[in-house]
Design a protein around this motif. Structure first.
Motif, PDB file in Angstrom:
ATOM      1  N   UNK A  83       0.828  -1.210   0.000  1.00  0.00           N
ATOM      2  CA  UNK A  83       0.000   0.000   0.000  1.00  0.00           C
ATOM      3  C   UNK A  83       0.856   1.251   0.000  1.00  0.00           C
ATOM      4  N   UNK A  84       1.889   1.265   0.836  1.00  0.00           N
ATOM      5  CA  UNK A  84       2.779   2.432   0.910  1.00  0.00           C
ATOM      6  C   UNK A  84       3.461   2.673  -0.430  1.00  0.00           C
ATOM      7  N   UNK A  85       3.905   1.608  -1.093  1.00  0.00           N
ATOM      8  CA  UNK A  85       4.545   1.754  -2.408  1.00  0.00           C
ATOM      9  C   UNK A  85       3.574   2.317  -3.437  1.00  0.00           C
ATOM     10  N   UNK A  86       2.361   1.792  -3.464  1.00  0.00           N
ATOM     11  CA  UNK A  86       1.363   2.270  -4.404  1.00  0.00           C
ATOM     12  C   UNK A  86       0.996   3.732  -4.137  1.00  0.00           C
ATOM     13  N   UNK A  87       0.859   4.080  -2.863  1.00  0.00           N
ATOM     14  CA  UNK A  87       0.521   5.458  -2.510  1.00  0.00           C
ATOM     15  C   UNK A  87       1.656   6.415  -2.849  1.00  0.00           C
ATOM     16  N   UNK A  90       1.625   7.076  -6.496  1.00  0.00           N
ATOM     17  CA  UNK A  90       0.578   8.041  -6.859  1.00  0.00           C
ATOM     18  C   UNK A  90       1.044   9.473  -6.697  1.00  0.00           C
ATOM     19  N   UNK A  91       1.950   9.706  -5.745  1.00  0.00           N
ATOM     20  CA  UNK A  91       2.427  11.065  -5.478  1.00  0.00           C
ATOM     21  C   UNK A  91       3.538  11.484  -6.426  1.00  0.00           C
ATOM     22  N   UNK A  92       4.179  10.509  -7.073  1.00  0.00           N
ATOM     23  CA  UNK A  92       5.292  10.834  -7.978  1.00  0.00           C
ATOM     24  C   UNK A  92       4.827  11.507  -9.244  1.00  0.00           C
TER      25      UNK A  92
END
Length: 92
Positions: A83-87, A90-92
């Protein structure tokens, strides 16, 4: 992109039922993220890849022994990292 380090778990002293509930919540959050990504997919292949992740996660959740806190915690940590990687992506 580097993989986050696994953090020591504060859940080892928690009742197993509580840890199982946290596993279910974490899986639900990750499935929701995969579902969102499938809805925003731009190709059929991408959509299929995200749905394959949903199916594999659902099956993995069902396969975790409900009375084994160590396995429950390991999956919670693994899915939280995903989840942290996916989130962060998304911010990149």
């Amino acid at each position: 992109m580097s993989t986050p380090q696994r953090k020591p778990s504060a859940y080892h002293d928690a009742p197993t039922a509580m840890v199982f509930d946290l596993l279910a919540e974490t899986a639900t959050r990750l499935i929701g993220r995969y579902n969102h990504l499938s809805e925003t997919a731009t190709t059929k292949e991408e959509l299929d890849a995200w749905w394959e992740k949903v199916i594999r996660l659902r099956d993995a959740k069902r396969a975790v022994p409900a009375q084994d806190p160590d396995q429950l915690i390991a999956r919670i940590q693994e899915w939280t990292e995903e989840l942290e990687l996916l989130e962060s992506a998304d911010r990149d």
